[in-house]
Design a protein around this motif. Sequence first.
Motif, PDB file in Angstrom:
ATOM      1  N   ILE A  44      27.806  30.427  19.563  1.00 62.25           N
ATOM      2  CA  ILE A  44      27.364  31.123  20.935  1.00 62.25           C
ATOM      3  C   ILE A  44      25.845  31.524  20.868  1.00 62.25           C
ATOM      4  CG2 ILE A  44      27.865  33.583  22.002  1.00 62.25           C
ATOM      5  CD1 ILE A  44      31.046  33.035  21.204  1.00 62.25           C
ATOM      6  N   ALA A  45      25.525  32.123  19.415  1.00 62.28           N
ATOM      7  CA  ALA A  45      24.006  32.277  19.422  1.00 62.28           C
ATOM      8  C   ALA A  45      23.148  31.315  18.940  1.00 62.28           C
ATOM      9  CB  ALA A  45      24.059  33.908  18.450  1.00 62.28           C
ATOM     10  N   ASP A  86      32.432  34.634  29.067  1.00 63.48           N
ATOM     11  CA  ASP A  86      31.596  35.347  28.031  1.00 63.48           C
ATOM     12  C   ASP A  86      31.996  34.824  26.707  1.00 63.48           C
ATOM     13  OD1 ASP A  86      30.059  37.364  29.732  1.00 63.48           O
ATOM     14  OD2 ASP A  86      32.285  38.080  30.041  1.00 63.48           O
ATOM     15  N   GLY A  87      30.861  35.159  25.736  1.00 63.95           N
ATOM     16  CA  GLY A  87      31.152  34.474  24.602  1.00 63.95           C
ATOM     17  C   GLY A  87      32.388  35.259  23.870  1.00 63.95           C
ATOM     18  N   THR A 121      35.582  33.167  21.785  1.00 63.69           N
ATOM     19  CA  THR A 121      36.148  33.411  20.299  1.00 63.69           C
ATOM     20  C   THR A 121      37.689  33.787  20.682  1.00 63.69           C
ATOM     21  OG1 THR A 121      34.217  34.728  19.620  1.00 63.69           O
ATOM     22  CG2 THR A 121      36.100  35.283  18.623  1.00 63.69           C
ATOM     23  N   GLY A 173      31.835  39.253  18.927  1.00 67.50           N
ATOM     24  CA  GLY A 173      32.088  39.628  20.177  1.00 67.50           C
ATOM     25  C   GLY A 173      33.042  40.986  20.075  1.00 67.50           C
ATOM     26  N   TYR A 212      29.950  39.019  13.309  1.00 71.93           N
ATOM     27  CA  TYR A 212      29.896  39.153  14.777  1.00 71.93           C
ATOM     28  C   TYR A 212      30.534  38.024  15.487  1.00 71.93           C
ATOM     29  CZ  TYR A 212      28.841  41.347  19.215  1.00 71.93           C
ATOM     30  OH  TYR A 212      28.921  41.860  20.426  1.00 71.93           O
TER      31      TYR A 212
END
Length: 438
Positions: free
Chosen positions: A254-255, A112-113, A117, A148, A146
């Motif tokens: 990530i985004a 996951d993201g 991080t 995570g 942001y």
Amino acid sequence: MTDLLSRSLAAVWHPCTQMKQHEATPLIPIARGEGPWLYDADGKRYLDAVSSWWVNLFGHCNTYINLRLREQLEKLEHVMLAGFTHEPVVALSEKLSALTSGALGHAFYASDGASATEIALKMSLHYWRNQGRSEKNRFVCLEGSYHGETVGALAVTDIALFRDAYAPLVRAADTVPSPDWRRAQDGETAADVARNAAAALEAWLQANHTQTAAFIVEPLVQCATGMAMYDAEYLRLARALCDRYEVHLIADEIAVGCGRTGSFFACEQAGIWPDFLCLSKGISGGYLPLSLVLSRDAIYQAFYADEVSRGFLHSHSYTGNPLACTAALATLELFDQEQVLARNRERAGWLTEAALPMTTHRKVRNVRQTGMILAFDVDAPAGFSRCFAQAALDEGLLLRPIGSTIYWMPPYILDHATTQLLSTNTLVALDTALEKFC
Ligand SMILES: Cc1ncc(COP(=O)(O)O)c(C=O)c1O
């Protein structure tokens, strides 16, 4: 269908949700997906205008990705990556390295993201420890950042709603002003805002660099805080400052990675490479959980030693999963085969055109766009977002505003007509929500 909803409410704890709100707002049972559309159990369709939390790049049930996954499924579903390797993880790592022209040639995998991080933060801190500089163990992030929601990632996530309840667990990083261009005073340009924010970063680094491991940033768009967009000049200046003050630069793409901002990596628009680059979400085409951290050779070499404890001993069971890596390879192949970055320039133009009616709407401010992300703010009281999301669903649109910010972040497959439909139905939903709510 009612049965499925009550079973879900009884057995599934849904993410990012105050479950009690489902007393008033029903869950939507999705039976299948096709292209940009999701179909519920009654056959009603919804345009996935937020790419299912920003992950889906080429539509649901993409024929090519399905095919590549089926082939891989017949060969190898999973093997642990410690002590073993396999073709998909090697090919993907080589391809990603090539996309950075070799600048970031070492890929470390997770799912996951937030895990990416965590890995970047741990690697940075451990790098300095291996250099005999263990006092460099603090981090700095942007206001509204942001990265995570695991405990380490929350340390660099500046959103009170997500962080405050866990304050005793979290070692919060310091924050510096965001370069968000909406902060511009009269006569100031986005580049001026970027330069002012960089000056604040410099002042902070001057005072704190000896104890600081890394500065972490979401390049070009701070998505989760409400699509705060900023000038690439900030990244150029941040890169130079991090070099000058011996602080790592972590780019959390990530985004915003995988073509979302117009270039494959957002950092490319500033002509810089970070020391660590985090990817997740779109990299697997929205198919399977996959995240990774790309790092420079100098970082890798600082861990390469006879002592085990100098190594990066982090792991997750599904690290480098062959199916997830194959989905990512198929995604990258689609970028090449379909000249996605070039064609997205046209698609981004359609989004600009589709947003024209918003620019003159009496309740809309700050219409803004970076590549395939288009956002605008609505003058509306708190609570508007839920009302709007419901009105959008009634119009067949999956949109989830962040506070009073409505945004489009569609898969890279919308045609012109569907983009127009997105615009028309967003306007209807906006006016319905404003009428009901305000
Ligand atoms: C910039 C950024 N970093 C990290 C994350 C966390 O990713 P995940 O939800 O996969 O843990 C997100 C998720 O939205 C994000 O936008």
